[in-house]
Design a protein around this motif. Structure first.
Motif, short mmCIF file in Angstrom:
data_model
loop_
_atom_site.label_atom_id
_atom_site.label_comp_id
_atom_site.label_asym_id
_atom_site.label_seq_id
_atom_site.Cartn_x
_atom_site.Cartn_y
_atom_site.Cartn_z
N TYR A 102 28.87 41.26 32.00
CA TYR A 102 29.02 40.98 33.42
C TYR A 102 27.72 41.34 34.14
O TYR A 102 27.31 42.50 34.16
CB TYR A 102 30.17 41.79 34.00
N LEU A 104 25.63 40.46 37.82
CA LEU A 104 25.45 39.78 39.11
C LEU A 104 24.09 39.10 39.13
O LEU A 104 23.18 39.47 38.38
CB LEU A 104 25.55 40.78 40.25
N LYS A 192 30.53 34.51 44.58
CA LYS A 192 31.67 35.20 43.98
C LYS A 192 31.57 35.06 42.47
O LYS A 192 31.62 33.96 41.92
CB LYS A 192 32.98 34.60 44.47
N LYS A 194 32.36 37.13 38.43
CA LYS A 194 33.42 37.81 37.68
C LYS A 194 32.88 39.13 37.15
O LYS A 194 31.86 39.17 36.47
CB LYS A 194 33.89 36.92 36.53
N GLY A 195 33.58 40.21 37.47
CA GLY A 195 33.20 41.53 36.98
C GLY A 195 34.21 42.07 35.99
O GLY A 195 35.27 41.47 35.76
N THR A 200 33.62 39.95 41.85
CA THR A 200 32.51 40.66 42.50
C THR A 200 31.83 39.70 43.45
O THR A 200 31.81 38.48 43.23
CB THR A 200 31.50 41.18 41.46
#
Length: 363
Positions: A102, A104, A192, A194-195, A200
């Motif tokens: 994961y 960002l 938006k 995925k965490g 996230t």
């Protein structure tokens, strides 16, 4: 001739839905056709698998077996194995849910453009995120934007980093009526992703600030242009103009020189993408300088829609001052030459009188 199988694991694409996950075991290139599969989880045998009849292609066969396992076991990264038994050799394939990385976006950047009078355009770039599940939503002053002309989402691009992790990049483009892009209006790109523990979010915004060429808040950008020295212009017949730019926040993109018609001058630009103090020189000839040509130092800054422009022009007062300095220097030089000549004349007369006096005394 007997040939043993090559075995490959097959896993369903995406996370899927439901309480079960399907796994497959593919065996290829074997002969004769007799082959058996055995499935296990953490070493314990599983019996609810399906084995399909082998299919012949040329002189060899291909076979497949399939099993459905509980999603909770798969999500818990339990270890599954498919063992293949064949007279010419055995094979196996191991199954574990791939570990999801994961990440960002390392960069989320928003750019704005208002080149057309009737439209304002915005672009949002999200770089190097994982996994590939994402959404990009546009907001105006933290609210939904109902009055869109169009919105385009570009296909995902992917690459692997040095650790082998697949990273994705995406872009979204928005166009709205120009009336939506007014002073102090803020457009936000909301990413938006995925965490590990759910969704996230990451935001990046751009706000309309009215600016005019050559003006900017001092806390952002300060531009100073230094002209050529007189010694260079009169002795070397050429000199250098230097545009010095001090950037405090957030960063300057590119500095360049334009001629008096607004055309970018070849070889007179540099990209920085940083904050600090930077300089960009430009050569100017004596003929250009004496004619009073204009040059513009152009600064592209992240906070500004239009770049800043600072004018360089040799003023008429500077020319008068330069001429006065030159005339003063010439007058001083002429005065020095006159004093030197008078000194030589006096010395000559004194010497002459001394010689006459000495001769008369001898007589």
């Amino acid at each position: 001739t007997s040939t043993g199988p090559t075995v490959f694991p097959l896993m369903q694409c995406g996370s899927g839905t439901g309480s079960m996950v399907t796994l497959g075991c593919l065996a290829t290139g074997f002969t004769p056709s007799s082959l058996t599969y055995a499935w296990s989880k953490n070493g314990a045998a599983l019996t609810d698998s399906i084995q399909y009849p082998p299919v012949q292609k040329g002189n060899v066969y291909t076979g497949i077996s399939q099993i459905r396992v509980r999603r909770q076991d798969w999500d818990a990264r339990e270890s599954f194995q498919c063992a293949v038994t064949h007279p010419a050799g055995n094979g196996k394939a191991n199954f574990t849910k791939p570990k999801v990385i994961y990440v960002l976006p390392t960069e989320l950047k928003v750019l704005a453009s208002s080149g057309e009078e009737q439209e304002a355009s915005f672009s949002c770039f999200a770089r190097d995120f994982s996994p590939k599940d994402y959404e990009i939503k546009w907001l105006k002053n933290e609210a939904e934007i109902p009055n869109k002309i169009y919105e385009i989402k570009m296909p995902l691009e992917e690459r692997k980093d040095k650790n082998g992790t697949t990273l994705y990049s995406a872009a979204s483009f928005l166009t709205v009526p120009a009336s939506e892009w007014t002073l102090d209006t803020k457009f936000t790109c909301e990413f938006k992703g995925k965490g590990e523990n759910g969704a996230t979010f990451m935001n990046s915004s751009v706000t309309y600030k009215h600016t005019t060429p050559g003006h900017c808040d001092k806390e952002d950008v300060d531009i100073k242009i230094t002209g050529p020295t007189l010694a260079d212009m009169f002795l070397n017949r050429k000199g250098t103009i230097v545009c010095q730019v001090k950037v405090n926040q957030p960063y300057v993109g590119r500095i360049l020189w334009e001629d008096e018609k607004g055309n970018e001058m070849a070889g007179a630009s540099k990209t920085f993408n940083d904050k600090g103090t930077f300089s960009l020189p430009l050569e100017i000839t004596y003929d250009e300088w004496s004619k009073g040509i204009k040059r513009y130092c152009v600064v592209e800054h992240e906070n500004l829609i239009e770049p800043l422009k600072e004018l360089y022009e040799r003023s008429f007062e500077f020319l008068i001052e330069t001429n006065n300095q030159w005339n003063s220097a010439m007058e001083a030089e002429e005065d020095n030459m006159g004093k030197t000549a008078l000194t030589f004349i006096l010395l000559f007369l004194i010497t002459l009188l001394f010689t006459i006096g000495t001769t008369a005394f001898k007589v």
